[in-house]
Write an enzyme that holds these catalytic residues in place. Sequence first.
Site, PDB file in Angstrom:
ATOM      1  N   LEU A 223       1.674   8.062 -18.469  1.00 52.30           N
ATOM      2  CA  LEU A 223       1.904   6.720 -19.022  1.00 52.30           C
ATOM      3  C   LEU A 223       0.575   5.958 -19.130  1.00 52.30           C
ATOM      4  CD1 LEU A 223       5.173   5.771 -17.101  1.00 52.30           C
ATOM      5  CD2 LEU A 223       4.954   6.130 -19.563  1.00 52.30           C
ATOM      6  N   CYS A 272       0.886   0.793  -9.168  1.00 47.72           N
ATOM      7  CA  CYS A 272       1.015   2.257  -9.158  1.00 47.72           C
ATOM      8  C   CYS A 272      -0.012   3.043  -9.967  1.00 47.72           C
ATOM      9  CB  CYS A 272       2.409   2.646  -9.652  1.00 47.72           C
ATOM     10  SG  CYS A 272       3.711   2.055  -8.588  1.00 47.72           S
TER      11      CYS A 272
HETATM   12  P1  NAI Z   1       5.739  -3.080  -1.060  1.00 42.88           P
HETATM   13  O1  NAI Z   1       4.404  -3.285  -0.438  1.00 42.88           O
HETATM   14  O2  NAI Z   1       6.333  -4.138  -1.920  1.00 42.88           O
HETATM   15  O3  NAI Z   1       6.810  -2.785   0.099  1.00 42.88           O
HETATM   16  C1  NAI Z   1       6.572  -1.933   1.185  1.00 42.88           C
HETATM   17  C2  NAI Z   1       7.215  -2.570   2.424  1.00 42.88           C
HETATM   18  O4  NAI Z   1       7.198  -1.626   3.484  1.00 42.88           O
HETATM   19  C3  NAI Z   1       6.476  -3.810   2.939  1.00 42.88           C
HETATM   20  O5  NAI Z   1       7.348  -4.926   2.931  1.00 42.88           O
HETATM   21  C4  NAI Z   1       6.059  -3.421   4.374  1.00 42.88           C
HETATM   22  O6  NAI Z   1       6.148  -4.501   5.281  1.00 42.88           O
HETATM   23  C5  NAI Z   1       7.069  -2.342   4.698  1.00 42.88           C
HETATM   24  N1  NAI Z   1       6.657  -1.434   5.762  1.00 42.88           N
HETATM   25  C6  NAI Z   1       5.483  -0.776   5.906  1.00 42.88           C
HETATM   26  N2  NAI Z   1       5.499  -0.006   7.007  1.00 42.88           N
HETATM   27  C7  NAI Z   1       6.722  -0.164   7.580  1.00 42.88           C
HETATM   28  C8  NAI Z   1       7.356   0.376   8.753  1.00 42.88           C
HETATM   29  N3  NAI Z   1       6.732   1.269   9.532  1.00 42.88           N
HETATM   30  N4  NAI Z   1       8.615  -0.033   9.040  1.00 42.88           N
HETATM   31  C9  NAI Z   1       9.257  -0.928   8.262  1.00 42.88           C
HETATM   32  N5  NAI Z   1       8.710  -1.463   7.136  1.00 42.88           N
HETATM   33  C10 NAI Z   1       7.460  -1.084   6.797  1.00 42.88           C
HETATM   34  O7  NAI Z   1       5.645  -1.702  -1.847  1.00 42.88           O
HETATM   35  P2  NAI Z   1       6.508  -1.221  -3.130  1.00 42.88           P
HETATM   36  O8  NAI Z   1       5.936  -1.751  -4.378  1.00 42.88           O
HETATM   37  O9  NAI Z   1       7.956  -1.421  -2.837  1.00 42.88           O
HETATM   38  O10 NAI Z   1       6.161   0.321  -3.114  1.00 42.88           O
HETATM   39  C11 NAI Z   1       6.673   1.205  -2.120  1.00 42.88           C
HETATM   40  C12 NAI Z   1       6.348   2.618  -2.549  1.00 42.88           C
HETATM   41  O11 NAI Z   1       7.027   2.902  -3.778  1.00 42.88           O
HETATM   42  C13 NAI Z   1       4.876   2.880  -2.797  1.00 42.88           C
HETATM   43  O12 NAI Z   1       4.587   4.200  -2.399  1.00 42.88           O
HETATM   44  C14 NAI Z   1       4.743   2.768  -4.302  1.00 42.88           C
HETATM   45  O13 NAI Z   1       3.670   3.523  -4.787  1.00 42.88           O
HETATM   46  C15 NAI Z   1       6.079   3.319  -4.775  1.00 42.88           C
HETATM   47  N6  NAI Z   1       6.551   2.837  -6.074  1.00 42.88           N
HETATM   48  C16 NAI Z   1       6.377   1.539  -6.458  1.00 42.88           C
HETATM   49  C17 NAI Z   1       6.856   1.095  -7.679  1.00 42.88           C
HETATM   50  C18 NAI Z   1       6.667  -0.328  -8.108  1.00 42.88           C
HETATM   51  O14 NAI Z   1       6.950  -0.623  -9.272  1.00 42.88           O
HETATM   52  N7  NAI Z   1       6.220  -1.222  -7.268  1.00 42.88           N
HETATM   53  C19 NAI Z   1       7.586   1.988  -8.590  1.00 42.88           C
HETATM   54  C20 NAI Z   1       7.760   3.301  -8.069  1.00 42.88           C
HETATM   55  C21 NAI Z   1       7.249   3.701  -6.854  1.00 42.88           C
END
Ligand code: NAI
Length: 481
Positions: A223, A272
Site C-alpha cells: 500500500l 503503521c
Molecule cells: P495503541 O498504542 O493505540 O494501543 C496499544 C495499547 O496497548 C495502549 O493503550 C497501551 O497502554 C496498551 N498496552 C501496552 N502494553 C500493555 C500491557 N502489557 N498490558 C495491557 N495493556 C498494554 O496501538 P494501536 O494503534 O491499537 O496498535 C496496536 C497494534 O496493532 C500495533 O502492533 C499496530 O502496529 C497494529 N495495527 C494498528 C493499526 C492502526 O490502524 N492503528 C492497524 C492494524 C494493526
Amino acid sequence: MVKICCIGAGYVGGPTMAVMALKCPEIEVAVVDISEPRINAWNSDRLPIYEPGLEDVVKQCRGKNLFFSTDVEKHVFESDIVFVSVNTPTKTQGLGAGKAADLTYWESAARMIADVSKSSKIVVEKSTVPVRTAEAIEKILTHNSKGIEFQILSNPEFLAEGTAIKDLYNPDRVLIGGRDTAAGQKAIKALRDVYAHWVPVKQIICTNLWSAELSKLAANAFLAQRISSVNAMSALCEATGADVTQVAHAVGTDTRIGPKFLNSSVGFGGSCFQKDILNLIYICECNGLPEAANYWKQVIKVNDYQKIRFANRVVSSMFNTVSGKKIAILGFAFKKDTGDTRETPAIDVCNRLVADKAKLSIYDPQVLEEQIRRDLSMARFDWDHPVPLQQIKAEGISEQVNVVSDAYEATKDAHGLCVLTEWDEFKSLDFKKIFDNMQKPAFVFDGRNVVDAVKLREIGFIVYSIGKPLDSWLKDMPAVA
Ligand code: NAI
C-alpha cells in the site's frame, strides 16, 4: 459462555472488540489496558479515539457484553481466547535501532498471560509483529505453562483508521494463521467460528503462522509503495506540465493496477506504514537479502522526499524566506476522519517551516492543541511509547506555533496557507473571505489536492497543488528537496 479478552485498548483493540461484541451477543468481551486514563475514557461519553460510527457501536454493547477494565489479570485469567493488541514500536536503541520492532510490551503481556493462567487458552497476535514472533511467544508461554496448553494464532488486523467500523463490518478478508497440528487447527476453527458470526466463511483465509505474520507487513508495504510510486510521479508531473490526477486515472483504469490508493499527496503517515516497512527491511537484512531491503527502503525515502519537497516549495515560492511570516496549517491528522497524528506528514512539514522561522497557526477539527505541541517536540519514534517515557525536546516551539479553533482564525493575516489533511470541511471554506483577510500575494499550498485551484486563482490566490501544472509564479522558483 465463551469469554474473550483483548490486551490493549488502542486504535485496534477498542474498535475491533466493540464490533466483535456487537456481532456476537453471546460472547463476553473484555478490553483491558494498563493505562487508566484510556480505560476511563472508554467508559465515558468521550471515547479516547475518534472514529466514525464507533460511539454508536460502543453504546450498544458497553455494560452488556462489552467491558473496559484495568484489571488485566482478572480478565485474562477468566478468558478462553486472549487477543494481544499492544503497541509494537520501532526500537530506538541497541540491536536493530531505527528498524526492528521493539517487542517489550508484547513480551511483558505474554509473561503475564503465562503467570495468571490456570486453564488452556488460545492466544491471538493482533498486533503487527515481525515474522516468527509467534514462535518466540510460544516459547515464553510453554516454558512457563505449568502444564496448561496454549495455542498461538496470528490474526493481523487490516482495518484502516477513519473507516475502521466499516472495514470491521465488511472486511476484504480475515486472516488467521496457526500451527499445522490437530490442536492448531482446532484453535483456528474456534477463532474462525467467532468471525463467521458476520464474515462470510470464504473470506476467512487460514494459513500457517509465518504466512499470516508476513502478509500483514507485505500488505502495508504494498500500500505504501503505491503512494510513493504516485508521489514520485507527482514530482515529474510538476516538472513536465502533466497532471498527476489525470495520469493516476489513466494508469488506474488498467484492471491489473486498479484505481485505489493512487492519490498523490504530501506523503503517507499513520502508525503503521513506516514502522512496518522498517520492520520488513530489518527482516530482509537479517535474512541476508540486502537487495530486497534496499527496494523497500526506497519507499520510505520517496515519502521523506515528498514531505521535504512540499515544505521547500512553500519557502521557495515565498521569495525564499518565511522568516516571521504567518503560515496557516489546515489539518494536522495523518488523514481525514481521524484524530490520529502518529507519523503525520504535518509534523515534518511544520518542523521544516519552524526551522525556517515561520510563525505557524494550526487548525485541525479533531486534534487537540496539547497533542500538536507534543508531536512537534517529540523525539523520533517516541510516539509509540507511553507518555511518561516520551522524550520531549528541550528547546520550546511555543512562540512560533499557535493552535486555533477554526480555519478563518488560522488564515487571518497569513501570507500563505497549507492544506495538510483532506478534511471535507476544507473544500467548502469561504475562500473569498479568507483571501480578503490574508497578506498579498496570498499563497495556497494544497498538499492533498482538495481545493478548487481554478476557482482560487480566479479569486487571486497563487496556488500550488501537488503534481499539477505549476502557476507561472512557481515555475520560476523551483523547490529542490
Ligand atoms: P495503541 O498504542 O493505540 O494501543 C496499544 C495499547 O496497548 C495502549 O493503550 C497501551 O497502554 C496498551 N498496552 C501496552 N502494553 C500493555 C500491557 N502489557 N498490558 C495491557 N495493556 C498494554 O496501538 P494501536 O494503534 O491499537 O496498535 C496496536 C497494534 O496493532 C500495533 O502492533 C499496530 O502496529 C497494529 N495495527 C494498528 C493499526 C492502526 O490502524 N492503528 C492497524 C492494524 C494493526
